[in-house]
Write a protein that holds these residues in place. Structure first.
Motif, PDB file in Angstrom:
ATOM      1  N   ALA A 114       0.827  -1.210   0.000  1.00 44.56           N
ATOM      2  CA  ALA A 114       0.000   0.000   0.000  1.00 44.56           C
ATOM      3  C   ALA A 114       0.860   1.258   0.000  1.00 44.56           C
ATOM      4  CB  ALA A 114      -0.930  -0.006   1.209  1.00 44.56           C
ATOM      5  N   ALA A 115       2.001   1.192   0.644  1.00 38.68           N
ATOM      6  CA  ALA A 115       2.877   2.365   0.722  1.00 38.68           C
ATOM      7  C   ALA A 115       3.715   2.560  -0.533  1.00 38.68           C
ATOM      8  CB  ALA A 115       3.791   2.233   1.946  1.00 38.68           C
ATOM      9  N   ARG A 116       3.943   1.482  -1.303  1.00 35.96           N
ATOM     10  CA  ARG A 116       4.937   1.550  -2.371  1.00 35.96           C
ATOM     11  C   ARG A 116       4.430   1.198  -3.762  1.00 35.96           C
ATOM     12  NH1 ARG A 116       9.540  -1.922   0.959  1.00 35.96           N
ATOM     13  NH2 ARG A 116       9.839  -0.438   2.673  1.00 35.96           N
ATOM     14  N   ALA A 117       3.251   0.664  -3.904  1.00 34.96           N
ATOM     15  CA  ALA A 117       2.781   0.183  -5.205  1.00 34.96           C
ATOM     16  C   ALA A 117       2.685   1.312  -6.228  1.00 34.96           C
ATOM     17  CB  ALA A 117       1.427  -0.500  -5.058  1.00 34.96           C
ATOM     18  N   THR A 118       3.088   1.032  -7.436  1.00 38.64           N
ATOM     19  CA  THR A 118       2.940   1.977  -8.540  1.00 38.64           C
ATOM     20  C   THR A 118       1.551   1.829  -9.152  1.00 38.64           C
ATOM     21  OG1 THR A 118       3.733   0.420 -10.202  1.00 38.64           O
ATOM     22  CG2 THR A 118       5.406   1.727  -9.047  1.00 38.64           C
ATOM     23  N   ALA A 119       1.199   2.777  -9.999  1.00 37.43           N
ATOM     24  CA  ALA A 119      -0.101   2.709 -10.674  1.00 37.43           C
ATOM     25  C   ALA A 119      -0.195   1.437 -11.528  1.00 37.43           C
ATOM     26  CB  ALA A 119      -0.310   3.953 -11.534  1.00 37.43           C
ATOM     27  N   ALA A 120       0.894   1.094 -12.183  1.00 40.48           N
ATOM     28  CA  ALA A 120       0.898  -0.115 -13.013  1.00 40.48           C
ATOM     29  C   ALA A 120       0.706  -1.362 -12.155  1.00 40.48           C
ATOM     30  CB  ALA A 120       2.204  -0.211 -13.789  1.00 40.48           C
ATOM     31  N   GLN A 121       1.303  -1.379 -10.976  1.00 43.06           N
ATOM     32  CA  GLN A 121       1.153  -2.539 -10.096  1.00 43.06           C
ATOM     33  C   GLN A 121      -0.264  -2.642  -9.543  1.00 43.06           C
ATOM     34  OE1 GLN A 121       4.500  -1.548  -7.594  1.00 43.06           O
ATOM     35  NE2 GLN A 121       5.758  -3.200  -8.484  1.00 43.06           N
ATOM     36  N   VAL A 122      -0.887  -1.498  -9.258  1.00 41.59           N
ATOM     37  CA  VAL A 122      -2.278  -1.516  -8.820  1.00 41.59           C
ATOM     38  C   VAL A 122      -3.176  -2.067  -9.923  1.00 41.59           C
ATOM     39  CG1 VAL A 122      -4.249  -0.057  -8.224  1.00 41.59           C
ATOM     40  CG2 VAL A 122      -2.048   0.313  -7.097  1.00 41.59           C
ATOM     41  N   ALA A 123      -2.919  -1.634 -11.148  1.00 42.62           N
ATOM     42  CA  ALA A 123      -3.699  -2.149 -12.282  1.00 42.62           C
ATOM     43  C   ALA A 123      -3.517  -3.650 -12.425  1.00 42.62           C
ATOM     44  CB  ALA A 123      -3.284  -1.427 -13.563  1.00 42.62           C
ATOM     45  N   GLU A 124      -2.271  -4.132 -12.237  1.00 41.08           N
ATOM     46  CA  GLU A 124      -2.019  -5.564 -12.313  1.00 41.08           C
ATOM     47  C   GLU A 124      -2.768  -6.304 -11.217  1.00 41.08           C
ATOM     48  OE1 GLU A 124       1.742  -8.695 -12.400  1.00 41.08           O
ATOM     49  OE2 GLU A 124       1.883  -6.861 -11.195  1.00 41.08           O
ATOM     50  N   LEU A 125      -2.768  -5.771  -9.997  1.00 43.01           N
ATOM     51  CA  LEU A 125      -3.470  -6.409  -8.886  1.00 43.01           C
ATOM     52  C   LEU A 125      -4.962  -6.535  -9.175  1.00 43.01           C
ATOM     53  CD1 LEU A 125      -1.687  -4.727  -5.851  1.00 43.01           C
ATOM     54  CD2 LEU A 125      -1.836  -7.186  -6.271  1.00 43.01           C
ATOM     55  N   ARG A 126      -5.553  -5.489  -9.728  1.00 43.84           N
ATOM     56  CA  ARG A 126      -6.984  -5.543 -10.034  1.00 43.84           C
ATOM     57  C   ARG A 126      -7.274  -6.552 -11.136  1.00 43.84           C
ATOM     58  NH1 ARG A 126      -8.073   0.958  -9.268  1.00 43.84           N
ATOM     59  NH2 ARG A 126      -9.030   0.804  -7.189  1.00 43.84           N
ATOM     60  N   SER A 127      -6.393  -6.627 -12.112  1.00 42.95           N
ATOM     61  CA  SER A 127      -6.568  -7.600 -13.188  1.00 42.95           C
ATOM     62  C   SER A 127      -6.468  -9.027 -12.659  1.00 42.95           C
ATOM     63  CB  SER A 127      -5.515  -7.356 -14.273  1.00 42.95           C
ATOM     64  OG  SER A 127      -5.586  -8.340 -15.277  1.00 42.95           O
ATOM     65  N   LEU A 128      -5.486  -9.271 -11.787  1.00 50.02           N
ATOM     66  CA  LEU A 128      -5.314 -10.605 -11.222  1.00 50.02           C
ATOM     67  C   LEU A 128      -6.463 -10.957 -10.276  1.00 50.02           C
ATOM     68  CD1 LEU A 128      -1.474 -10.492 -10.522  1.00 50.02           C
ATOM     69  CD2 LEU A 128      -2.649 -11.864 -12.259  1.00 50.02           C
ATOM     70  N   LEU A 129      -6.982  -9.961  -9.558  1.00 50.33           N
ATOM     71  CA  LEU A 129      -8.139 -10.200  -8.696  1.00 50.33           C
ATOM     72  C   LEU A 129      -9.350 -10.593  -9.530  1.00 50.33           C
ATOM     73  CD1 LEU A 129      -9.525 -10.088  -5.911  1.00 50.33           C
ATOM     74  CD2 LEU A 129      -9.963  -7.658  -6.353  1.00 50.33           C
ATOM     75  N   ALA A 130      -9.558  -9.928 -10.657  1.00 50.77           N
ATOM     76  CA  ALA A 130     -10.667 -10.284 -11.540  1.00 50.77           C
ATOM     77  C   ALA A 130     -10.532 -11.723 -12.027  1.00 50.77           C
ATOM     78  CB  ALA A 130     -10.720  -9.328 -12.727  1.00 50.77           C
ATOM     79  N   ALA A 131      -9.300 -12.160 -12.262  1.00 50.81           N
ATOM     80  CA  ALA A 131      -9.068 -13.536 -12.706  1.00 50.81           C
ATOM     81  C   ALA A 131      -9.492 -14.542 -11.646  1.00 50.81           C
ATOM     82  CB  ALA A 131      -7.598 -13.729 -13.061  1.00 50.81           C
TER      83      ALA A 131
END
Length: 238
Positions: A114-131
Motif C-alpha cells: 500500500a505504501a509503495r505500489a505503482t499505478a501499473a502494479q495496482v492495475a495488475e493487482l486488479r486484473s489478477l483479482l478479476a481472474a
C-alpha cells in the motif's frame, strides 16, 4: 490420461533414510553406519545407496566427507526454508507453523504494498483479482489467488518478500489438495480478497494490513478444517 510415476528403489530408499533422520533414529550430528553395512541391511547395492545419499545431501539432511563418513546435518540449525516442502510431507503438523508465518508476513506485505505500489502494479493487482472471480473454482481459483499474493509481494519493491512468498506457496504443495476449501466458489474467493487489493489501491497501509489479517485468518481457518478431515489427511500423506 497421465501415466502415474513409478517409484524406483532409490525413491524408496531415500524416503526410508529421510524418515529415519526426521524421526530421530539417526540424530543430528551422528554418522550413519558404513555404506556396506547399510546397503546390506536394506538389500540394495552401494551404487543405489550412493544415489539416495546424493539426494539427501542435496536436500540438506546429510553431508559426506571422503574418508570420514556420512553425517546427519542439524537441519534446524543449518537448514533453510527450502526444506519446508519435505518437512510438510514428513508431518503436516508443520502447516500450523507455516500459517503463523503466513499471517505475519502476509499482513506486512500488504502494508508495504500500500505504501509503495505503482499505478501499473495496482492495475495488475486488479486484473489478477478479476481472474480469481473468473476462474472455474477449486484448483484454478487457488492458483489465481496465489498470483495476487505474488503481485502484492512484488509491489513492495522488496525482492526478499517475493522469495518468502514463493517459499510459503512451495511449502503448501504436499498438502495443496486439502487446502482448496476457501477457493471452491470463485465469487466468494474474489470478494474475500478484494478489500486487500482496494486498500492497496487507496494507498491506505493501515487498512491494507487489517484487511490482509482478516483474509489470512479466515482462509487459514477454512484450510485447517479441510486438512483435519480424514480425506484431507490422506491427501497430505501422499
Amino acid at each position: 490420461m497421465e501415466a502415474l510415476p513409478r517409484e524406483t528403489i532409490v525413491d524408496v530408499l531415500e524416503e526410508r533414510l529421510r524418515e529415519d533422520i526426521l524421526t530421530g533414529r539417526h540424530p543430528a550430528g551422528s554418522y550413519l553406519p558404513p555404506e556396506r553395512e547399510l546397503a546390506n541391511g536394506f538389500g540394495v547395492t552401494r551404487t543405489t545407496l550412493k544415489h539416495a545419499f546424493g539426494r539427501l545431501v542435496h536436500a540438506g539432511l546429510l553431508e559426506t566427507r571422503h574418508g570420514v563418513g556420512t553425517r546427519v546435518r542439524d537441519f534446524l540449525r543449518l537448514g533453510g526454508a527450502d526444506l519446508l516442502p519435505m518437512l510438510v510431507r514428513h508431518s503436516p503438523d508443520w502447516i500450523g507453523e507455516i500459517f503463523e508465518v503466513r499471517r505475519s508476513i502476509g499482513a506486512l506485505i500488504a502494508e508495504r504494498a500500500a505504501a509503495r505500489a505503482t499505478a501499473a502494479q495496482v492495475a495488475e493487482l486488479r486484473s489478477l483479482l478479476a481472474a480469481v472471480g473468473n476462474a472455474d473454482g477449486g484448483d484454478p481459483v487457488q492458483l489465481a489467488d496465489a498470483e495476487v499474493h505474488r503481485a502484492l509481494a512484488r509491489a513492495t519493491g522488496n525482492r526478499v518478500y517475493v522469495l518468502l512468498t514463493n517459499t510459503l506457496f512451495n511449502a503448501y504443495l504436499p498438502v495443496r489438495a486439502a487446502l482448496v476449501g476457501p477457493f471452491q466458489d470463485p465469487r466468494t474467493a474474489h470478494d474475500r480478497l478484494e478489500p486487500v487489493v482496494e486498500a492497496v489501491a487507496a494507498r491506505d497501509a493501515e487498512a491494507a494490513r487489517a484487511a490482509a489479517g482478516d483474509y489470512l485468518s479466515t482462509t487459514e481457518r477454512i484450510m485447517l478444517e479441510g486438512l483435519a478431515r480424514p480425506e484431507g489427511r490422506r491427501d497430505g500423506a501422499r
